[in-house]
Design a protein around this motif. Structure first.
Motif, PDB file in Angstrom:
ATOM      1  N   LEU A 105      30.425-153.162  84.207  1.00 32.02           N
ATOM      2  CA  LEU A 105      30.201-152.118  84.746  1.00 32.02           C
ATOM      3  C   LEU A 105      30.105-150.941  83.450  1.00 32.02           C
ATOM      4  N   ALA A 106      29.252-150.042  83.493  1.00 36.69           N
ATOM      5  CA  ALA A 106      29.085-149.069  82.363  1.00 36.69           C
ATOM      6  C   ALA A 106      28.600-147.902  82.729  1.00 36.69           C
ATOM      7  N   SER A 107      29.091-146.685  82.207  1.00 34.59           N
ATOM      8  CA  SER A 107      28.747-145.376  82.425  1.00 34.59           C
ATOM      9  C   SER A 107      28.643-144.608  81.080  1.00 34.59           C
ATOM     10  N   ASP A 108      27.795-143.292  81.282  1.00 42.62           N
ATOM     11  CA  ASP A 108      27.827-142.568  80.018  1.00 42.62           C
ATOM     12  C   ASP A 108      28.927-141.254  80.449  1.00 42.62           C
ATOM     13  N   SER A 109      29.176-140.401  79.830  1.00 44.71           N
ATOM     14  CA  SER A 109      29.943-139.256  79.992  1.00 44.71           C
ATOM     15  C   SER A 109      29.347-137.772  79.916  1.00 44.71           C
ATOM     16  N   ARG A 110      28.054-137.948  79.686  1.00 40.16           N
ATOM     17  CA  ARG A 110      27.616-136.543  79.441  1.00 40.16           C
ATOM     18  C   ARG A 110      27.180-135.760  80.836  1.00 40.16           C
TER      19      ARG A 110
ATOM     20  N   TYR B 266      23.764-141.596  83.411  1.00 36.24           N
ATOM     21  CA  TYR B 266      23.403-143.120  83.813  1.00 36.24           C
ATOM     22  C   TYR B 266      24.653-144.060  83.587  1.00 36.24           C
ATOM     23  N   CYS B 267      24.365-144.962  84.839  1.00 39.90           N
ATOM     24  CA  CYS B 267      25.538-145.844  85.104  1.00 39.90           C
ATOM     25  C   CYS B 267      24.755-147.115  85.510  1.00 39.90           C
ATOM     26  N   ILE B 268      25.483-148.277  85.111  1.00 37.69           N
ATOM     27  CA  ILE B 268      24.962-149.667  85.295  1.00 37.69           C
ATOM     28  C   ILE B 268      25.879-150.443  85.964  1.00 37.69           C
ATOM     29  N   GLY B 269      25.760-151.368  87.247  1.00 37.60           N
ATOM     30  CA  GLY B 269      26.760-152.366  87.672  1.00 37.60           C
ATOM     31  C   GLY B 269      26.040-153.658  87.546  1.00 37.60           C
TER      32      GLY B 269
ATOM     33  N   LEU C 119      17.886-136.832  76.815  1.00 37.72           N
ATOM     34  CA  LEU C 119      18.994-136.038  76.040  1.00 37.72           C
ATOM     35  C   LEU C 119      20.151-135.883  77.037  1.00 37.72           C
ATOM     36  N   SER C 120      19.818-135.959  78.307  1.00 34.03           N
ATOM     37  CA  SER C 120      20.944-135.676  79.398  1.00 34.03           C
ATOM     38  C   SER C 120      21.768-136.852  79.464  1.00 34.03           C
ATOM     39  N   VAL C 121      21.614-138.134  78.965  1.00 37.85           N
ATOM     40  CA  VAL C 121      22.369-139.255  78.740  1.00 37.85           C
ATOM     41  C   VAL C 121      23.100-139.376  77.464  1.00 37.85           C
ATOM     42  N   GLY C 122      24.272-139.605  77.444  1.00 33.25           N
ATOM     43  CA  GLY C 122      25.112-139.441  75.796  1.00 33.25           C
ATOM     44  C   GLY C 122      26.397-140.061  76.077  1.00 33.25           C
TER      45      GLY C 122
ATOM     46  N   ASP D 283      21.195-147.485  74.872  1.00 32.46           N
ATOM     47  CA  ASP D 283      20.461-146.934  73.904  1.00 32.46           C
ATOM     48  C   ASP D 283      19.098-146.661  73.970  1.00 32.46           C
ATOM     49  N   SER D 284      18.388-147.336  74.803  1.00 33.13           N
ATOM     50  CA  SER D 284      16.920-146.940  75.155  1.00 33.13           C
ATOM     51  C   SER D 284      16.867-145.602  75.910  1.00 33.13           C
ATOM     52  N   THR D 285      17.829-145.541  76.951  1.00 30.11           N
ATOM     53  CA  THR D 285      17.936-144.231  77.746  1.00 30.11           C
ATOM     54  C   THR D 285      18.301-143.301  76.800  1.00 30.11           C
ATOM     55  N   MET D 286      19.332-143.082  76.090  1.00 32.32           N
ATOM     56  CA  MET D 286      19.805-142.205  75.177  1.00 32.32           C
ATOM     57  C   MET D 286      18.922-141.571  74.230  1.00 32.32           C
ATOM     58  N   ARG D 287      17.999-142.592  73.704  1.00 36.76           N
ATOM     59  CA  ARG D 287      16.889-142.214  72.685  1.00 36.76           C
ATOM     60  C   ARG D 287      15.855-141.538  73.299  1.00 36.76           C
ATOM     61  N   SER D 288      15.548-141.663  74.598  1.00 36.57           N
ATOM     62  CA  SER D 288      14.487-141.118  75.404  1.00 36.57           C
ATOM     63  C   SER D 288      14.876-139.984  76.140  1.00 36.57           C
TER      64      SER D 288
END
Length: 248
Positions: free
Chosen positions: A15-20, A3-6, A188-191, A181-186
């Protein structure tokens, strides 16, 4: 998945990204998805990647390799505008897909990837692009000041309700972390770890680059406070007349 946001705001970029990179119950791997290209006083460019990691990594490495062989300058340093950067990333992605796609499909592997590319090159305003797997791209606008890529659906509602070009950088950072947080809660592939970059307009330097790990105190605060805020909000909503008798 990832998951990435700009966000492209009046005061700058976030800009933000996860690492999973893999999310089986017995096979969780982490790799950063944010690549920075910085020349102090001249340009700051960030590329966030989603999709097939080998494709996206190779696309960026290809840009660097060719420029090194051509005189030792960073590939992004050849660009005269952020449009050039987006085009460079899209062209590299097309080339890597053309080379590898058939082999990946033969092995049942999804051969797609995408980028959020944002930054500022001296001589123009900050700009933000979403580069699709096919290599084409679109640019943000005042009507759509943010882009998502990867597992976007769970974190989209908070962005739609809050983010405008006039949103402050502080409020936007909080909103981005709630979205994650909403994405990670719902899903598992984002963390975590989460990589967060804040760039202030016309600074041509990185104002903040923060990595938030699983037990980061502020990330824990976001989880706790947002959960309670949602519960309290639902409790305080007025109920409809037609439900009152039946519910009681």
């Amino acid at each position: 998945m990832t998951y990435c946001i700009g966000l492209n705001l009046e005061h700058g970029l976030i800009l933000a990204s996860d690492s999973r990179t893999n999310a089986g119950v017995d096979d969780i791997r982490r790799t950063g998805k944010m690549r920075l290209f910085v020349s102090e006083g001249e340009y700051v460019v960030a590329a966030l990647s989603a999709g097939n990691l080998s494709l996206t990594q190779n696309a960026l490495n290809l840009i660097d390799q060719r420029s090194t062989l051509d005189g030792g300058r960073p590939g992004i340093g050849k660009a005269t505008s952020m449009f050039d950067v987006a085009q460079m990333v899209g062209d590299a992605l097309r080339e890597i897909r053309k080379r590898d796609e058939a082999y990946l499909r033969d092995s049942g592997i999804d051969p797609t990837g995408s980028f959020i590319v944002g930054g500022q090159i001296r001589g123009e305003a900050p700009r933000l692009f979403l580069v699709y797997s096919e290599g084409n791209f679109i640019e943000s606008s005042p009507e759509m000041p943010y882009f998502q890529t990867g597992e976007s659906k769970f974190g989209k509602p908070i962005l739609d309700r809050v983010i405008t070009p006039q949103t402050s950088m502080t409020e936007a950072c909080k909103c981005v972390l709630v979205s994650f947080d909403s994405t990670m809660r719902s899903n598992l592939s984002v963390g975590p770890p989460l990589d967060l970059l804040l760039y202030r307009r016309d600074s041509f330097s990185v104002a903040l680059r923060q990595r938030l790990v699983e037990d980061d105190p502020y990330l824990q605060t976001i989880r706790r406070e947002w959960n309670e805020t949602l519960r309290r909000g639902v409790r305080e909503l007025p109920g409809p007349e037609w439900l009152r008798d039946a519910a009681d």
